[in-house]
Motif scaffolding. Structure first.
Motif, PDB file in Angstrom:
ATOM      1  N   ALA A 110       0.845  -1.189   0.000  1.00  0.00           N
ATOM      2  CA  ALA A 110       0.000   0.000   0.000  1.00  0.00           C
ATOM      3  C   ALA A 110       0.882   1.242   0.000  1.00  0.00           C
ATOM      4  CB  ALA A 110      -0.917  -0.004   1.219  1.00  0.00           C
ATOM      5  N   GLU A 111       0.328   2.335  -0.505  1.00  0.00           N
ATOM      6  CA  GLU A 111       1.121   3.563  -0.641  1.00  0.00           C
ATOM      7  C   GLU A 111       1.644   4.077   0.692  1.00  0.00           C
ATOM      8  OE1 GLU A 111      -0.993   6.520  -2.807  1.00  0.00           O
ATOM      9  OE2 GLU A 111      -1.115   5.328  -4.654  1.00  0.00           O
ATOM     10  N   ASP A 112       0.886   3.844   1.786  1.00  0.00           N
ATOM     11  CA  ASP A 112       1.296   4.386   3.083  1.00  0.00           C
ATOM     12  C   ASP A 112       2.245   3.478   3.857  1.00  0.00           C
ATOM     13  OD1 ASP A 112      -0.500   2.383   3.665  1.00  0.00           O
ATOM     14  OD2 ASP A 112      -1.800   3.599   4.939  1.00  0.00           O
ATOM     15  N   VAL A 113       2.632   2.347   3.271  1.00  0.00           N
ATOM     16  CA  VAL A 113       3.589   1.455   3.928  1.00  0.00           C
ATOM     17  C   VAL A 113       4.985   2.062   3.824  1.00  0.00           C
ATOM     18  CG1 VAL A 113       4.708  -0.810   3.808  1.00  0.00           C
ATOM     19  CG2 VAL A 113       2.229  -0.619   3.525  1.00  0.00           C
ATOM     20  N   PRO A 114       5.712   2.165   4.947  1.00  0.00           N
ATOM     21  CA  PRO A 114       7.048   2.774   4.886  1.00  0.00           C
ATOM     22  C   PRO A 114       8.041   1.920   4.109  1.00  0.00           C
ATOM     23  CG  PRO A 114       6.632   1.845   7.066  1.00  0.00           C
ATOM     24  CD  PRO A 114       5.334   1.775   6.322  1.00  0.00           C
ATOM     25  N   ASN A 115       8.894   2.571   3.353  1.00  0.00           N
ATOM     26  CA  ASN A 115       9.948   1.852   2.642  1.00  0.00           C
ATOM     27  C   ASN A 115      11.018   1.420   3.642  1.00  0.00           C
ATOM     28  OD1 ASN A 115       8.789   2.210   0.094  1.00  0.00           O
ATOM     29  ND2 ASN A 115       9.796   4.189  -0.193  1.00  0.00           N
ATOM     30  N   GLY A 116      11.641   0.285   3.370  1.00  0.00           N
ATOM     31  CA  GLY A 116      12.694  -0.185   4.257  1.00  0.00           C
ATOM     32  C   GLY A 116      13.195  -1.542   3.834  1.00  0.00           C
ATOM     33  N   ALA A 117      14.316  -1.944   4.416  1.00  0.00           N
ATOM     34  CA  ALA A 117      14.963  -3.196   4.024  1.00  0.00           C
ATOM     35  C   ALA A 117      14.593  -4.372   4.922  1.00  0.00           C
ATOM     36  CB  ALA A 117      16.473  -3.015   4.018  1.00  0.00           C
ATOM     37  N   ASP A 118      14.449  -4.114   6.241  1.00  0.00           N
ATOM     38  CA  ASP A 118      14.192  -5.208   7.168  1.00  0.00           C
ATOM     39  C   ASP A 118      13.516  -4.670   8.421  1.00  0.00           C
ATOM     40  OD1 ASP A 118      16.251  -3.991   8.700  1.00  0.00           O
ATOM     41  OD2 ASP A 118      17.775  -5.224   7.703  1.00  0.00           O
ATOM     42  N   GLU A 119      13.445  -5.505   9.470  1.00  0.00           N
ATOM     43  CA  GLU A 119      12.691  -5.153  10.670  1.00  0.00           C
ATOM     44  C   GLU A 119      13.218  -3.891  11.358  1.00  0.00           C
ATOM     45  OE1 GLU A 119      15.064  -8.157  13.752  1.00  0.00           O
ATOM     46  OE2 GLU A 119      13.040  -8.643  13.060  1.00  0.00           O
ATOM     47  N   ASP A 120      14.435  -3.535  11.106  1.00  0.00           N
ATOM     48  CA  ASP A 120      14.981  -2.315  11.709  1.00  0.00           C
ATOM     49  C   ASP A 120      14.316  -1.059  11.161  1.00  0.00           C
ATOM     50  OD1 ASP A 120      16.743  -3.776  13.279  1.00  0.00           O
ATOM     51  OD2 ASP A 120      18.354  -3.694  11.789  1.00  0.00           O
ATOM     52  N   GLU A 294     -14.083  -0.907   2.338  1.00  0.00           N
ATOM     53  CA  GLU A 294     -14.106  -0.988   3.801  1.00  0.00           C
ATOM     54  C   GLU A 294     -12.896  -1.704   4.392  1.00  0.00           C
ATOM     55  OE1 GLU A 294     -17.782  -3.012   4.475  1.00  0.00           O
ATOM     56  OE2 GLU A 294     -19.023  -1.319   3.824  1.00  0.00           O
ATOM     57  N   SER A 295     -11.996  -2.186   3.539  1.00  0.00           N
ATOM     58  CA  SER A 295     -10.925  -3.055   4.052  1.00  0.00           C
ATOM     59  C   SER A 295      -9.918  -2.317   4.926  1.00  0.00           C
ATOM     60  CB  SER A 295     -10.219  -3.774   2.908  1.00  0.00           C
ATOM     61  OG  SER A 295      -9.590  -2.866   2.032  1.00  0.00           O
ATOM     62  N   ASP A 296      -9.610  -1.066   4.622  1.00  0.00           N
ATOM     63  CA  ASP A 296      -8.643  -0.335   5.448  1.00  0.00           C
ATOM     64  C   ASP A 296      -9.175  -0.116   6.863  1.00  0.00           C
ATOM     65  OD1 ASP A 296      -6.838  -0.255   3.402  1.00  0.00           O
ATOM     66  OD2 ASP A 296      -7.192   1.841   2.863  1.00  0.00           O
ATOM     67  N   GLU A 297     -10.450   0.248   6.966  1.00  0.00           N
ATOM     68  CA  GLU A 297     -11.049   0.421   8.285  1.00  0.00           C
ATOM     69  C   GLU A 297     -11.182  -0.911   9.009  1.00  0.00           C
ATOM     70  OE1 GLU A 297     -11.802   3.175  10.071  1.00  0.00           O
ATOM     71  OE2 GLU A 297     -10.676   4.140   8.452  1.00  0.00           O
ATOM     72  N   GLU A 298     -11.433  -1.961   8.246  1.00  0.00           N
ATOM     73  CA  GLU A 298     -11.545  -3.292   8.850  1.00  0.00           C
ATOM     74  C   GLU A 298     -10.212  -3.730   9.446  1.00  0.00           C
ATOM     75  OE1 GLU A 298     -13.670  -6.845   9.927  1.00  0.00           O
ATOM     76  OE2 GLU A 298     -14.251  -4.799   9.400  1.00  0.00           O
ATOM     77  N   LEU A 322       4.858  -2.717   9.446  1.00  0.00           N
ATOM     78  CA  LEU A 322       6.029  -3.306   8.799  1.00  0.00           C
ATOM     79  C   LEU A 322       6.417  -2.526   7.554  1.00  0.00           C
ATOM     80  CD1 LEU A 322       5.503  -7.165   9.049  1.00  0.00           C
ATOM     81  CD2 LEU A 322       6.319  -5.539  10.760  1.00  0.00           C
ATOM     82  N   CYS A 323       7.709  -2.377   7.347  1.00  0.00           N
ATOM     83  CA  CYS A 323       8.211  -1.715   6.148  1.00  0.00           C
ATOM     84  C   CYS A 323       8.107  -2.673   4.964  1.00  0.00           C
ATOM     85  CB  CYS A 323       9.648  -1.252   6.351  1.00  0.00           C
ATOM     86  SG  CYS A 323      10.850  -2.594   6.444  1.00  0.00           S
ATOM     87  N   THR A 324       8.350  -2.151   3.781  1.00  0.00           N
ATOM     88  CA  THR A 324       8.192  -2.948   2.557  1.00  0.00           C
ATOM     89  C   THR A 324       9.103  -4.179   2.540  1.00  0.00           C
ATOM     90  OG1 THR A 324       9.781  -1.448   1.494  1.00  0.00           O
ATOM     91  CG2 THR A 324       7.443  -1.007   1.138  1.00  0.00           C
ATOM     92  N   GLY A 325      10.277  -4.078   3.155  1.00  0.00           N
ATOM     93  CA  GLY A 325      11.217  -5.192   3.125  1.00  0.00           C
ATOM     94  C   GLY A 325      10.946  -6.270   4.153  1.00  0.00           C
ATOM     95  N   ASP A 326       9.998  -6.037   5.066  1.00  0.00           N
ATOM     96  CA  ASP A 326       9.738  -6.996   6.137  1.00  0.00           C
ATOM     97  C   ASP A 326       8.349  -7.617   6.042  1.00  0.00           C
ATOM     98  OD1 ASP A 326      10.671  -8.359   8.424  1.00  0.00           O
ATOM     99  OD2 ASP A 326       9.612  -6.986   9.767  1.00  0.00           O
ATOM    100  N   MET A 327       7.542  -7.147   5.085  1.00  0.00           N
ATOM    101  CA  MET A 327       6.183  -7.666   4.955  1.00  0.00           C
ATOM    102  C   MET A 327       6.158  -9.075   4.370  1.00  0.00           C
ATOM    103  SD  MET A 327       3.450  -4.811   3.757  1.00  0.00           S
ATOM    104  CE  MET A 327       4.060  -4.798   2.080  1.00  0.00           C
ATOM    105  N   GLY A 328       5.115  -9.809   4.713  1.00  0.00           N
ATOM    106  CA  GLY A 328       4.917 -11.129   4.147  1.00  0.00           C
ATOM    107  C   GLY A 328       4.546 -11.064   2.675  1.00  0.00           C
ATOM    108  N   PHE A 329       4.672 -12.186   2.000  1.00  0.00           N
ATOM    109  CA  PHE A 329       4.473 -12.303   0.560  1.00  0.00           C
ATOM    110  C   PHE A 329       3.109 -11.765   0.101  1.00  0.00           C
ATOM    111  CE2 PHE A 329       2.892 -14.884  -3.022  1.00  0.00           C
ATOM    112  CZ  PHE A 329       3.882 -14.663  -3.966  1.00  0.00           C
ATOM    113  N   GLY A 330       2.041 -12.159   0.789  1.00  0.00           N
ATOM    114  CA  GLY A 330       0.699 -11.804   0.327  1.00  0.00           C
ATOM    115  C   GLY A 330       0.166 -10.502   0.880  1.00  0.00           C
ATOM    116  N   ALA A 331       0.897  -9.877   1.774  1.00  0.00           N
ATOM    117  CA  ALA A 331       0.370  -8.698   2.469  1.00  0.00           C
ATOM    118  C   ALA A 331       0.501  -7.426   1.642  1.00  0.00           C
ATOM    119  CB  ALA A 331       1.098  -8.511   3.798  1.00  0.00           C
ATOM    120  N   LYS A 332      -0.503  -6.580   1.771  1.00  0.00           N
ATOM    121  CA  LYS A 332      -0.473  -5.241   1.203  1.00  0.00           C
ATOM    122  C   LYS A 332      -0.063  -4.235   2.279  1.00  0.00           C
ATOM    123  CE  LYS A 332      -3.257  -2.491  -1.988  1.00  0.00           C
ATOM    124  NZ  LYS A 332      -2.371  -2.803  -3.119  1.00  0.00           N
ATOM    125  N   ARG A 333      -0.443  -4.534   3.499  1.00  0.00           N
ATOM    126  CA  ARG A 333      -0.036  -3.745   4.674  1.00  0.00           C
ATOM    127  C   ARG A 333      -0.144  -4.649   5.890  1.00  0.00           C
ATOM    128  NH1 ARG A 333      -4.100  -0.817   5.073  1.00  0.00           N
ATOM    129  NH2 ARG A 333      -3.538   0.930   3.700  1.00  0.00           N
TER     130      ARG A 333
END
Length: 430
Positions: A110-120, A294-298, A322-333
């Protein structure tokens, strides 16, 4: 799964989304296969039209008694029939290739997910409770006096091998009480419908919930082909596969307490002490099937449901996006909730709450009929732990530990423990 039409319309945006995850661009490769597939389909349709025309001409030649023309046209019909079959088969193979390629590409963040490499690079968005201070050095869960006799890793290893645990007596009862408390809270207070799901599922269910084909090694498969679920997200979400739901029935909110099984491939050497990372564990899962609007509010609502369990138990926690580098395969956020563990002197993940958008819905063809009567659209699917039972047990034991080896238990569990509120130093509920 991604929509190839959207990739055709804006390949640059697709590649940019992959880049945010640290993946190489794929649009040109995908569109090349797609173009070849579409060309074969068009050629097959033209050959089929030629075949039908030749078939009509065969009848006309026979009526005229033109034997030579009749034989020529009949041979042409046969040739065109074989040509159509070959082209259709090539188009089918290319379609399967394209589908497989798309199925191995992670969801777009999703656009509002922070960019990043890993959990840090994850970003804290909420914190609740203050970690308790102890007059002694707090122990990890398996070292606490009242726990040690009822939590055996040696016995489990004798039975099953490494990364299993054998709970008995009071600790086993506390573990069960936690699961009952979670389920009852989600049903009675959060409005979810309880489901008792199978723990063995077919390939289609694993594929539809994005666990196959890319992550087969993370799961266990039986000799007769079934898969042991890694989370009840799989049977809960796949329950609407192939359905065209009424928009008025959305959202569908489900919860289940189940056994879960994970091979923990690639986790050698990580969290080997205690029961933090096991091959078999229990989890209370939440799944929502929603209208796209309604998914974002859900997702926010589900996050509050999971956080509420920890607050009721008095467990300090923090929530991170989670940042982009730490998200799971199917997740959007994804939001992770991390419980405070005094024995490790750190926060550890106890829940992940994710929205997949229409990523899973496309894989399993789950749609809804809009109220305005338009053509069916894909639903959005969300999932979240509410919570991981074993990890919650760890948090309860470590946060409630006393210097004498006893454990003060949360008042919320008393109704499930016969009114008892303490695990004594000798391992009994009092």
């Amino acid at each position: 799964m991604h929509d190839i039409r959207a990739i055709r319309e804006n390949p640059a945006a697709f590649d940019a989304a992959l880049s945010r995850r640290g993946d190489a661009p794929m649009s040109s490769e995908l569109l090349a296969v797609d173009a070849e597939r579409r060309a074969k389909i068009t050629a097959a349709e033209q050959a089929q039209a030629d075949q039908k025309k030749a078939a009509k001409d065969v009848g006309a030649a026979k009526a005229k008694g033109d034997e030579a023309e009749f034989e020529r046209l009949r041979a042409l019909v046969g040739d065109k029939k074989a040509e159509v079959a070959a082209m259709q088969n090539e188009a089918k193979e290319l379609d399967a290739k394209l589908t497989d390629m798309l199925a191995r590409i992670a969801n777009a963040p999703a656009e509002d997910v922070p960019n990043g490499a890993d959990e840090d690079d994850n970003v804290e968005v909420n914190k609740w409770g203050e970690p308790a201070t102890f007059d002694f050095k707090p122990k990890e869960h398996y070292e606490i006096g009242g726990v040690a006799a009822s939590m055996s890793f040696d016995t489990a290893a004798k039975i099953s091998g490494a990364r299993f645990v054998y709970l008995k007596g009071a600790v086993a009862r506390i573990h069960r009480a936690l699961a009952q408390f979670m389920i009852n809270t989600h049903v009675d207070e959060n409005g979810l419908t309880e489901i008792n799901t199978p723990v063995l599922v077919r390939d289609e269910a694993m594929y539809g919930t994005d666990k196959l084909p890319k992550f087969a090694e993370d799961s266990y498969q039986t000799t007769n082909g079934w898969w042991l679920i890694s989370t009840s997200e799989i049977p809960l979400t796949y329950s609407v596969a192939g359905d065209v739901l009424d928009a008025r029935d959305l959202p569908i909110r489900l919860t289940a307490h189940s056994l879960c099984f994970r091979s923990e491939a690639g986790s050698a050497g990580r969290d080997t002490a205690g029961m933090l990372r096991q091959h078999q564990f229990e989890k209370v899962e939440m799944v929502s099937i929603t209208h796209p609007d309604e998914s974002d509010e859900e997702q926010k609502r589900m996050l509050k449901c999971a956080e509420g369990i920890l607050e009721a138990l008095g467990i300090p926690y923090r929530t991170v996006v989670l940042c982009t580098g730490d998200m799971g395969f199917g997740a959007k956020r994804t939001f992770d909730i991390e419980a405070w563990l005094p024995g490790q002197d750190t926060y550890r993940e106890i829940s992940s709450v994710s929205t997949t958008g229409d990523f899973q819905a496309r894989r399993m063809n789950a749609r809804f009929k809009p109220e305005d009567g338009g053509k069916p659209e894909y639903v959005h699917t969300l999932n979240g732990s509410g919570l991981a039972v074993g990890r919650c047990l760890i948090a309860v034991l470590e946060n409630g530990q006393q210097e004498d080896g006893s454990v003060k238990l949360p008042e919320a569990l008393a109704p499930y423990l016969g009114g008892k509120t303490t695990l004594s130093a000798n391992g009994e509920l009092v």
